[in-house]
Design a protein around this motif. Structure first.
Motif, PDB file in Angstrom:
ATOM      1  N   UNK A   1     -98.249  -1.977  77.247  1.00 33.00           N
ATOM      2  CA  UNK A   1     -99.054  -0.760  77.343  1.00 33.00           C
ATOM      3  C   UNK A   1     -98.461   0.435  76.590  1.00 33.00           C
ATOM      4  N   UNK A   2     -97.950   0.170  75.400  1.00 35.16           N
ATOM      5  CA  UNK A   2     -97.645   1.306  74.538  1.00 35.16           C
ATOM      6  C   UNK A   2     -98.964   2.024  74.250  1.00 35.16           C
TER       7      UNK A   2
ATOM      8  N   UNK B   1     -97.027   7.142  60.685  1.00 36.96           N
ATOM      9  CA  UNK B   1     -97.549   5.776  60.668  1.00 36.96           C
ATOM     10  C   UNK B   1     -97.531   5.149  62.054  1.00 36.96           C
ATOM     11  N   UNK B   2     -98.392   4.163  62.247  1.00 35.00           N
ATOM     12  CA  UNK B   2     -98.361   3.375  63.483  1.00 35.00           C
ATOM     13  C   UNK B   2     -97.061   2.578  63.539  1.00 35.00           C
ATOM     14  N   UNK B   3     -96.582   2.138  62.399  1.00 36.02           N
ATOM     15  CA  UNK B   3     -95.344   1.360  62.344  1.00 36.02           C
ATOM     16  C   UNK B   3     -94.185   2.109  62.983  1.00 36.02           C
ATOM     17  N   UNK B   4     -94.013   3.386  62.649  1.00 38.28           N
ATOM     18  CA  UNK B   4     -92.923   4.154  63.252  1.00 38.28           C
ATOM     19  C   UNK B   4     -93.137   4.319  64.746  1.00 38.28           C
ATOM     20  N   UNK B   5     -94.357   4.616  65.158  1.00 37.41           N
ATOM     21  CA  UNK B   5     -94.637   4.801  66.584  1.00 37.41           C
ATOM     22  C   UNK B   5     -94.330   3.534  67.368  1.00 37.41           C
ATOM     23  N   UNK B   6     -94.723   2.410  66.835  1.00 35.78           N
ATOM     24  CA  UNK B   6     -94.544   1.142  67.541  1.00 35.78           C
ATOM     25  C   UNK B   6     -93.097   0.684  67.512  1.00 35.78           C
ATOM     26  N   UNK B   7     -92.485   0.693  66.329  1.00 33.05           N
ATOM     27  CA  UNK B   7     -91.146   0.144  66.178  1.00 33.05           C
ATOM     28  C   UNK B   7     -90.064   1.037  66.778  1.00 33.05           C
TER      29      UNK B   7
END
Length: 277
Positions: free
Chosen positions: A126-127, A26-32
């Motif tokens: 800039x993630x 998920x994007x959530x895991x990548x971001x958080x």
């Protein structure tokens, strides 16, 4: 009663029952998973405090971690606990009007503050996430909204919908005395003498977090330009993201944030005449 932090099984634990509400793809895991999200935590608190009826819940950070990285059962358990706490609390307006903390409008406000702050910090630091990925993150977070009692259909599903929400709610916002006190607390953390690392670790992160707020939000606090310009704040975020790769720098900042969080809990409990269940 003393508050017990939310707990969850490490994502690296091979004995986990499942991948949770979101999962590693998920994007959530990548971001958080990025350490720069610690700046987003403070930004969200400053933003959320602009709603005159929001009572800032303590240990919000640990709830977010359990919700994001825990198993489905752990996330749902954390959600039930938050909903139970909300249902037992009421607030009082300056005119004496009482209101429930689990009012859908307040829950949506808190949700959007978390999502908007995480997305904005990710973008400006800039993630490696595209605009489409940020839209996906906002959409994924509707699951988080449901967990605390927000109607999924009411939660924004894209960055554009998130922006539209803030345009709609802005006329009802202002920085009350409690919000300004919280800001002062993080800029000048009440740490014991001798804890130089803690004393020095939080203010730079706080200044950076505050300076990334939208101009209209900074204006409500009385400092529209902020300690840093918009360009300097963005540059600072990118530098902080690189600096947080150094464990000692990151650990110092985290310890300072946790110390200020604990101090804030004591102040809030004293004002409320009690503690969180």
């Amino acid at each position: 009663m003393p508050h017990t932090p939310y707990t969850y099984t490490s994502p690296d634990d091979p004995g986990r029952e499942d991948e949770g509400l979101f999962g590693p793809a998920s994007v959530t895991w990548r971001l958080m998973s990025s350490r720069i999200m610690w700046v987003a935590v403070l930004r969200a608190l400053y933003l959320q405090a602009l709603h005159p009826r929001v009572i800032r819940l303590r240990r919000t950070r640990t709830f977010i971690e359990a919700r994001t990285f825990g198993t489905v059962a752990e996330a749902e358990r954390a959600g039930r606990r938050v909903r139970k706490i909300h249902a037992s609390l009421t607030g009082t307006d300056p005119d004496g009007t009482r209101y429930p903390v689990d009012d859908p409008e307040l829950l949506l406000w808190v949700h959007c503050g978390e999502v908007a702050s995480a997305a904005d910090i990710a973008r400006r630091s800039r993630l490696p996430l595209s605009a489409a990925a940020l839209d996906t993150f906002v959409a994924e977070q509707r699951t988080s909204a449901e967990l605390i009692g927000v109607d999924r259909a009411a939660a924004p599903a894209s960055m554009a919908e998130l922006d539209a929400y803030y345009e709609q709610v802005r006329p009802r916002l202002h920085a009350c005395d409690e919000a300004k006190q919280a800001l002062r607390l993080t800029l000048h953390p009440p740490v014991p003498e001798g804890n130089r690392v803690l004393k020095l670790g939080l203010p730079p992160v706080s200044v950076l977090a505050f300076s990334t707020l939208p101009r209209w939000a900074r204006r409500m606090y009385g400092t529209p330009s902020g300690p840093l310009s918009d360009m300097a704040a963005t540059a600072g975020l990118r530098a902080a993201r690189l600096a947080f790769r150094q464990q000692w720098l990151f650990s110092g900042a985290v310890r300072a944030i946790l110390r200020a969080e604990s101090a804030g809990e004591s102040v809030t409990a004293d004002q409320a005449g009690g503690s969180e269940p």
